[in-house]
Design an enzyme around this catalytic site. Structure first.
Site, PDB file in Angstrom:
ATOM      1  N   HIS B 135      -1.348  -1.738 -24.391  1.00  0.00           N
ATOM      2  CA  HIS B 135      -0.460  -0.692 -24.902  1.00  0.00           C
ATOM      3  C   HIS B 135       0.313  -0.042 -23.760  1.00  0.00           C
ATOM      4  O   HIS B 135      -0.020  -0.207 -22.585  1.00  0.00           O
ATOM      5  CB  HIS B 135      -1.271   0.378 -25.636  1.00  0.00           C
ATOM      6  CG  HIS B 135      -1.689  -0.007 -27.017  1.00  0.00           C
ATOM      7  ND1 HIS B 135      -2.791  -0.806 -27.265  1.00  0.00           N
ATOM      8  CD2 HIS B 135      -1.148   0.263 -28.234  1.00  0.00           C
ATOM      9  CE1 HIS B 135      -2.912  -0.995 -28.577  1.00  0.00           C
ATOM     10  NE2 HIS B 135      -1.935  -0.358 -29.188  1.00  0.00           N
ATOM     11  N   LYS B 139      -0.709   6.119 -23.958  1.00  0.00           N
ATOM     12  CA  LYS B 139      -1.748   6.125 -24.989  1.00  0.00           C
ATOM     13  C   LYS B 139      -2.982   6.874 -24.474  1.00  0.00           C
ATOM     14  O   LYS B 139      -3.423   6.648 -23.351  1.00  0.00           O
ATOM     15  CB  LYS B 139      -2.111   4.697 -25.364  1.00  0.00           C
ATOM     16  CG  LYS B 139      -3.031   4.596 -26.567  1.00  0.00           C
ATOM     17  CD  LYS B 139      -3.132   3.157 -27.074  1.00  0.00           C
ATOM     18  CE  LYS B 139      -4.036   3.069 -28.287  1.00  0.00           C
ATOM     19  NZ  LYS B 139      -3.558   3.906 -29.408  1.00  0.00           N
TER      20      LYS B 139
END
Lengths: 250, 250, 250, 250
Positions: B135, B139
């Site tokens: 990601h 995050k």
């Protein structure tokens, strides 16, 4: 629990000798006979074989299976060369021996079979799909039989779901750049020293892609599928074509 | 064929505004109302909405759904915060309005849902399985909720099939090298500038590996799943939890 | 340390407006002028611009650069359409203004430039090499210009090293399966909804493969290369073609 | 052109026996002696060996090299266990025999060496970088030595370029999810049946990623590097540590 009594036909071949080792290593099986060229099929009966793994050649397989079915020995068959006539002939002999089960599979790699199954399931949900297969450079055909079959299954699933043709604005292209067209699914074949057999199915939709990749790094990848076939064929009378029927998917 | 009359609740939010555009672009739908904070729910009735796409917040969703169900308007719900109590309350209100259908889905990305489904199906056929999720570096949690859920589903499928623990001879390791342990499935979290949301499930068996990879490159990836939900919820009375129930897999 | 005074030509375009934001965000730069269609170039002098980022069009770029060079303003140029004649003309004007530096780059993505550089370095060590490029389905040409250029550079490096032709035993192939032939390097073009611009260079040798993959997920990927060009062009008088010359590789 | 006269020490080992085959297959080399445990080193002189491939063990290597260097035989060394003391001792013996060349390499896979070289070159251009290595499940250490070394080289290159720490907003994490920390570079170790030795270096910047992946599918991947070492060491007097010095990169 008593062990399954298993024999291998074509036990001296490359795949056959691996099958012998795989059966010997399986805790729930006993290797009772390994037959090569010239060995007598009666040995199977004498050894009390319950299941035969058939890995010989198209010239021998029909006779071998006829013998097995008549003697109530189940068979898991990796030998190729199946035609509609041969399948019909086998079904006839199985009808006369209702307890016997035969599994014929074009591919015993569980990874390859799952790739095809998942590709069919995913096919109708994405606008775009292409197949890239990668193999060693000694391979004679392009694309691989597995890739062509995968593309056909995808195309069929898309057609059944009424999918629109794939978007593709290509107006200027070098010959071959967009791959081979297999029922509307582009298939690309890479040949690279160092590789064995690999396949990627790429799906694309709005804002996302889904990739299913199978890497076969050693010929031993067929063994788990063969053993699974052996375990299941004893409870599956008649003819089964395709390992996917034994995977209880979905 | 008459078009489906669709309204969006939370129409000014990031996902909501994309949903409005998606409904407007769908040939079989008509966008009849887009409601934001402060707008009256009665508008839905006046506009003749058949389906509502609910993309508000946990504080508003219960009231919105209560209104919809009472007025026989179906709902596709992307808002989070569902507890057993909330689900029970929703089921009660649906019982009193038997024609209405509600779909609640934690993830509307078809690629993500298929990844989880395929991972569950493949789980029992391979000795080894690990999850790598990747990601953007903003995050906050690691692993991602989707990766943790995927690992749990895989672990459950392996347990039900009686799979042995995964082979792992690691005897000397740096802290963290082997990832997080989620019910026996190692999960690795990569954080990289330039990425959005990506996940790989890697299966390994004798001589082969199978990889299922999902790449989410844009938030619009939720739209095809929302539209699919809208089309299906009108014929699915009662409560459905999870988009996978509308994918007719297997 | 005083900040670099930077102007953008073509500031209202898609890439241009991103360049404005990128310059504004850079701690070591000051955005002093953003010019669009119809704005006067004299503004650059009045604003004290030291470097111009030229993102206009082939019809405007020669006049813009002539102005910049005469006024001793350095330039980083993303506009395309360069011919040998145009480059010669630019060199002449630079010769008359020896302090000025101009960088022209066909690709400002550092990842794309590094991919090409590494591919050239690796080319002579492997028996096999193929290129797979993957783009959105609205792309008109196949293969992409970057993929074709990469294949040409690889072919040139292999030729200079005296490499043997690639091994390939293909004897039966569907049209297009083995890709486009670019100077002996197969290039495959995938078009998939959800993708932007991606490229993989696959090298294969005895028992191993090396893969260099570049994923461009957003057009902002050009910005770090543009900023790097701005920082370096002020100390690099004359004409430089290609961002790789500013990367100090090897 | 006369062929290079090559001998192998440790010729009966797994790697050694492959080296014998590789030398025999090389058109520009002649295999003149293969020595195993107990064979006399004088055989090398009698056979007229010009280069020795040393693939024995840390207990034997120093004596073997001392003999070679004294007799003016060049050596390509794959045996491990090198310390500063051992290297110093070897340099002393080489100083007394100025024509002889010795190459010691921790890794003879050209793909692995190029991966490390490219990773170092790319390191300073990207905000984020992580390493994922994947091996068979019988491996005892995690991460692999190659992955740890790669991460260290990347960290050193970033430090020398003055790069900022990597962005990472992780605030809630399961133990191990974010991998092992090797000098600030996260390293993740996957262990999967079916794999041999694989490594991915992932770089991420604004809008793009660059991935360098090395797959070792067979131990024969060391052979091209060993042969390259043999060809080059005859013209490289003194001690060379690392195959990268013979690759003429950059």
């Amino acid at each position: 629990m008593s062990k399954l009594r298993v024999a291998v036909l074509g036990a001296q071949g490359r795949i056959g000798s691996e099958a012998v080792r795989a059966v010997e290593s399986a805790e729930d099986m006993e290797m009772v006979a390994g037959l090569g060229r010239g060995d007598k099929l009666e040995t199977l009966v004498e050894a009390g074989a319950q299941v035969v793994v058939e890995l010989t050649n198209p010239g021998a397989v029909m006779g071998n299976l006829d013998f097995c079915v008549r003697h109530g020995i189940h068979a898991v068959v990796g030998t190729t060369g199946w035609t509609d006539e041969r399948l019909a002939q086998l079904r006839t002999s199985l009808a006369a021996s209702p307890g016997a089960g035969v599994l014929i599979a074009p591919n015993f790699s569980i990874g390859a079979v799952l790739t095809m199954q998942f590709a069919q399931q995913a096919a109708r949900f994405f606008e775009s799909v292409e197949v890239v297969e990668l193999h060693h450079p000694k391979k004679a055909d392009a694309p691989s039989g597995t890739a062509a079959r995968t593309a056909q299954l995808i195309a069929k699933a898309r057609e059944e779901a009424g999918c629109a043709p794939q978007p593709d604005a290509t107006s200027t292209a070098l010959d071959g750049a967009r791959g081979a067209d297999v029922d509307g699914v582009p298939v690309h074949s890479v040949r690279l020293r160092g590789l064995l057999a690999h396949q990627e199915v790429l799906f694309g939709g709005e804002g996302e892609t889904l990739t299913i990749r199978h890497d076969s790094l050693h010929h031993s990848s067929f063994m788990p599928g063969i053993l699974l076939g052996v375990r299941r064929v004893v409870n599956t009378p008649g003819l089964t074509v395709g390992l996917e029927n034994f995977l209880d998917l979905g």
